[in-house]
Design a protein around this motif. Structure first.
Motif, mmCIF file in Angstrom:
data_model
loop_
_atom_site.group_PDB
_atom_site.id
_atom_site.type_symbol
_atom_site.label_atom_id
_atom_site.label_comp_id
_atom_site.label_asym_id
_atom_site.label_seq_id
_atom_site.Cartn_x
_atom_site.Cartn_y
_atom_site.Cartn_z
ATOM 1 N N GLN A 119 0.820 -1.204 0.000
ATOM 2 C CA GLN A 119 0.000 0.000 0.000
ATOM 3 C C GLN A 119 0.860 1.262 0.000
ATOM 4 O O GLN A 119 0.551 2.231 -0.708
ATOM 5 C CB GLN A 119 -0.921 -0.003 1.229
ATOM 6 C CG GLN A 119 -2.028 -1.034 1.159
ATOM 7 C CD GLN A 119 -3.005 -0.910 2.308
ATOM 8 O OE1 GLN A 119 -3.186 0.182 2.852
ATOM 9 N NE2 GLN A 119 -3.641 -2.010 2.682
ATOM 10 N N ALA A 120 1.933 1.262 0.790
ATOM 11 C CA ALA A 120 2.813 2.428 0.854
ATOM 12 C C ALA A 120 3.487 2.675 -0.492
ATOM 13 O O ALA A 120 3.608 3.825 -0.943
ATOM 14 C CB ALA A 120 3.868 2.230 1.943
ATOM 15 N N ALA A 121 3.924 1.583 -1.146
ATOM 16 C CA ALA A 121 4.560 1.724 -2.454
ATOM 17 C C ALA A 121 3.580 2.273 -3.490
ATOM 18 O O ALA A 121 3.917 3.138 -4.304
ATOM 19 C CB ALA A 121 5.116 0.379 -2.909
ATOM 20 N N LEU A 122 2.329 1.768 -3.452
ATOM 21 C CA LEU A 122 1.309 2.232 -4.394
ATOM 22 C C LEU A 122 0.958 3.701 -4.126
ATOM 23 O O LEU A 122 0.776 4.489 -5.070
ATOM 24 C CB LEU A 122 0.065 1.363 -4.302
ATOM 25 C CG LEU A 122 -1.083 1.712 -5.252
ATOM 26 C CD1 LEU A 122 -0.625 1.693 -6.706
ATOM 27 C CD2 LEU A 122 -2.253 0.748 -5.054
ATOM 28 N N ALA A 123 0.860 4.070 -2.851
ATOM 29 C CA ALA A 123 0.562 5.465 -2.506
ATOM 30 C C ALA A 123 1.639 6.396 -3.060
ATOM 31 O O ALA A 123 1.339 7.473 -3.601
ATOM 32 C CB ALA A 123 0.451 5.616 -0.996
ATOM 33 N N ARG A 124 2.887 5.992 -2.931
ATOM 34 C CA ARG A 124 3.985 6.815 -3.475
ATOM 35 C C ARG A 124 3.907 6.874 -4.997
ATOM 36 O O ARG A 124 4.144 7.924 -5.603
ATOM 37 C CB ARG A 124 5.327 6.240 -3.020
ATOM 38 C CG ARG A 124 6.531 7.061 -3.457
ATOM 39 C CD ARG A 124 7.803 6.524 -2.860
ATOM 40 N NE ARG A 124 8.965 7.278 -3.302
ATOM 41 C CZ ARG A 124 10.217 7.011 -2.940
ATOM 42 N NH1 ARG A 124 10.475 6.017 -2.085
ATOM 43 N NH2 ARG A 124 11.214 7.732 -3.398
ATOM 44 N N PHE A 125 3.591 5.748 -5.605
ATOM 45 C CA PHE A 125 3.440 5.678 -7.062
ATOM 46 C C PHE A 125 2.383 6.680 -7.536
ATOM 47 O O PHE A 125 2.563 7.364 -8.544
ATOM 48 C CB PHE A 125 3.041 4.242 -7.435
ATOM 49 C CG PHE A 125 3.051 3.934 -8.905
ATOM 50 C CD1 PHE A 125 4.237 3.718 -9.587
ATOM 51 C CD2 PHE A 125 1.855 3.836 -9.616
ATOM 52 C CE1 PHE A 125 4.234 3.410 -10.942
ATOM 53 C CE2 PHE A 125 1.849 3.526 -10.963
ATOM 54 C CZ PHE A 125 3.049 3.321 -11.628
ATOM 55 N N ILE A 126 1.275 6.768 -6.776
ATOM 56 C CA ILE A 126 0.208 7.705 -7.121
ATOM 57 C C ILE A 126 0.657 9.144 -6.890
ATOM 58 O O ILE A 126 0.459 10.027 -7.740
ATOM 59 C CB ILE A 126 -1.057 7.395 -6.293
ATOM 60 C CG1 ILE A 126 -1.611 6.023 -6.672
ATOM 61 C CG2 ILE A 126 -2.122 8.468 -6.515
ATOM 62 C CD1 ILE A 126 -2.720 5.536 -5.757
ATOM 63 N N ASP A 127 1.284 9.402 -5.733
ATOM 64 C CA ASP A 127 1.698 10.766 -5.379
ATOM 65 C C ASP A 127 2.670 11.352 -6.387
ATOM 66 O O ASP A 127 2.668 12.563 -6.649
ATOM 67 C CB ASP A 127 2.328 10.781 -3.984
ATOM 68 C CG ASP A 127 1.293 10.589 -2.881
ATOM 69 O OD1 ASP A 127 0.092 10.788 -3.175
ATOM 70 O OD2 ASP A 127 1.686 10.219 -1.760
ATOM 71 N N GLU A 128 3.496 10.518 -6.974
ATOM 72 C CA GLU A 128 4.496 10.995 -7.936
ATOM 73 C C GLU A 128 3.941 11.131 -9.345
ATOM 74 O O GLU A 128 4.682 11.455 -10.279
ATOM 75 C CB GLU A 128 5.706 10.055 -7.927
ATOM 76 C CG GLU A 128 6.479 10.088 -6.609
ATOM 77 C CD GLU A 128 7.653 9.119 -6.603
ATOM 78 O OE1 GLU A 128 7.823 8.375 -7.606
ATOM 79 O OE2 GLU A 128 8.394 9.088 -5.597
ATOM 80 N N GLY A 129 2.640 10.883 -9.500
ATOM 81 C CA GLY A 129 2.008 11.045 -10.804
ATOM 82 C C GLY A 129 2.232 9.896 -11.757
ATOM 83 O O GLY A 129 1.867 9.973 -12.943
ATOM 84 N N LEU A 130 2.827 8.806 -11.249
ATOM 85 C CA LEU A 130 3.166 7.681 -12.131
ATOM 86 C C LEU A 130 1.934 6.855 -12.502
ATOM 87 O O LEU A 130 1.876 6.290 -13.602
ATOM 88 C CB LEU A 130 4.210 6.794 -11.450
ATOM 89 C CG LEU A 130 5.551 7.494 -11.165
ATOM 90 C CD1 LEU A 130 6.481 6.571 -10.389
ATOM 91 C CD2 LEU A 130 6.203 7.927 -12.473
ATOM 92 N N LEU A 131 0.948 6.789 -11.611
ATOM 93 C CA LEU A 131 -0.273 6.050 -11.959
ATOM 94 C C LEU A 131 -1.018 6.757 -13.083
ATOM 95 O O LEU A 131 -1.476 6.108 -14.039
ATOM 96 C CB LEU A 131 -1.186 5.907 -10.737
ATOM 97 C CG LEU A 131 -2.527 5.212 -11.024
ATOM 98 C CD1 LEU A 131 -2.307 3.780 -11.487
ATOM 99 C CD2 LEU A 131 -3.434 5.245 -9.795
ATOM 100 N N ALA A 132 -1.141 8.081 -13.006
ATOM 101 C CA ALA A 132 -1.838 8.828 -14.060
ATOM 102 C C ALA A 132 -1.139 8.642 -15.398
ATOM 103 O O ALA A 132 -1.797 8.458 -16.436
ATOM 104 C CB ALA A 132 -1.897 10.304 -13.693
ATOM 105 N N ARG A 133 0.207 8.656 -15.377
ATOM 106 C CA ARG A 133 0.953 8.455 -16.626
ATOM 107 C C ARG A 133 0.758 7.039 -17.155
ATOM 108 O O ARG A 133 0.593 6.826 -18.365
ATOM 109 C CB ARG A 133 2.438 8.726 -16.391
ATOM 110 C CG ARG A 133 3.259 8.710 -17.675
ATOM 111 C CD ARG A 133 4.656 9.248 -17.439
ATOM 112 N NE ARG A 133 5.480 8.297 -16.682
ATOM 113 C CZ ARG A 133 6.763 8.512 -16.374
ATOM 114 N NH1 ARG A 133 7.345 9.654 -16.715
ATOM 115 N NH2 ARG A 133 7.449 7.608 -15.696
ATOM 116 N N HIS A 134 0.737 6.077 -16.241
ATOM 117 C CA HIS A 134 0.518 4.680 -16.628
ATOM 118 C C HIS A 134 -0.862 4.498 -17.262
ATOM 119 O O HIS A 134 -0.999 3.814 -18.285
ATOM 120 C CB HIS A 134 0.658 3.791 -15.384
ATOM 121 C CG HIS A 134 0.228 2.373 -15.596
ATOM 122 N ND1 HIS A 134 0.985 1.459 -16.290
ATOM 123 C CD2 HIS A 134 -0.903 1.714 -15.200
ATOM 124 C CE1 HIS A 134 0.354 0.293 -16.318
ATOM 125 N NE2 HIS A 134 -0.794 0.427 -15.666
#
Length: 322
Positions: free
Chosen positions: A75-90
């Motif tokens: 969960q912490a890794a996914l939260a960071r992934f989202i915060d850095e804008g990487l999920l939106a780019r994905h």
């Protein structure tokens, strides 16, 4: 309380994603749930819930009572992934990829399976659905399937009942069963009249008033009732959205064929001329096959000025490659 399960809104291919119902909630009555199974990986086993503040204490207690073993590192890794804008780019990248795959699958169905399947238009999600076409060489099988589908949907929303009733009516029309066809079309009319007042599953929303009119026209066309075909196709074209180029092209070609059978050659040529922009936009092999068949019938009236004037335009349309 409304529970909104927003399972595929991220992947929308023709427009911006639709805003969730939860974003309109001002009274704390919507629970918004989702997961990352489609946007990321099913193996993550991570979901989320956006709840009104008034429900959060109770939901936290329920969570602690039922499950103490959440995957905190994941969960912490996914939260960071989202915060850095990487999920939106994905999601942007995968949307482009899935849109290309969706287009390829639909194009393949239309090109190689057009005699058996009719893709249902869709603009979102990781799925494609097709309906079986009436096969004039296998009407027993088609009728058995149509009957089973309609029988299994007796308690379905009105739009689904209307769609399946027309489907069975088409099969009877292909068999020349006039009475059964007309009885089912009457059932479909009663169902479609009350459809707007009921909730419709997303997969059946394509069967709107325009599609209903077009399918009724197709039934009368198979029965050889050209006046009724003319009337229903006229209604379908009035209701058909401009962006449905393939459907509009098909309706116009069918309409031209029906009025040609009524002896109205000049009007048939006019309808083909109206269809030209939609034929070009659709780039559909099946539409071009329909145009070829209609042109052969028009050439029986080649001495008519309207047919002669239309000839070059039709040849140009037939020269295009889908």
């Amino acid at each position: 309380m409304v529970i909104e399960d927003d399972y595929d809104s991220e992947y929308r291919f023709c427009d911006r994603p639709l805003e969730p119902l939860q974003s309109l909630d001002r009274s704390g009555r919507v629970l918004y749930v989702g997961s990352f199974s489609k946007t990321m990986l099913p193996i993550l086993r991570i979901g989320f819930l956006v709840a009104p503040a008034s429900l959060q204490p109770a939901l936290r207690s329920a969570k602690q009572l039922t499950d103490w073993h959440s995957g905190f590192p994941t969960q912490a890794a996914l939260a960071r992934f989202i915060d850095e804008g990487l999920l939106a780019r994905h999601v942007r990248k995968t949307t482009r990829e899935y849109a290309a795959r969706h287009e390829l699958i639909v194009a393949t169905l239309e090109r190689d399976f057009a005699d058996w399947l009719r893709p249902v238009p869709s603009a979102a999600g990781l799925k494609c659905m097709s309906l079986q076409r009436v096969d004039t060489d296998r009407t027993d099988e088609a009728l058995a399937l149509a009957r089973a589908a309609r029988e299994g949907a007796r308690n379905s929303p009105a739009r689904v009942i209307a769609m399946l009733s027309v489907r069975q009516a088409l099969t009877h029309a292909a068999r020349g069963d006039v009475g059964d066809c007309e009885r089912l079309l009457a059932d479909a009319e009663r169902a479609i009249d009350r459809a707007d007042g009921e909730e419709t599953p997303a997969w059946a929303t394509y069967f709107d008033q325009a599609e209903y009119c077009a399918q009724v026209a197709a039934s009368y066309r198979l029965l050889g009732r050209h006046r009724a075909t003319d009337r229903w196709l006229g209604q379908a074209l009035t209701l058909q959205p401009d962006e449905r180029s393939r459907d509009r092209a098909t309706c116009l070609i069918w309409h031209a064929g029906s009025v040609l059978n009524l002896g109205e050659v000049e009007r048939a040529c006019s309808l083909v001329g109206q269809a030209a922009p939609d034929i070009k936009a659709a780039r559909s092999a099946r539409v071009l096959t329909r145009l070829t068949n209609l042109h052969s019938k028009l050439m029986q009236h080649r001495t008519e000025p309207a047919v002669e004037a239309l000839g070059e335009q039709v040849r140009g349309l037939l020269a295009q490659t889908p």
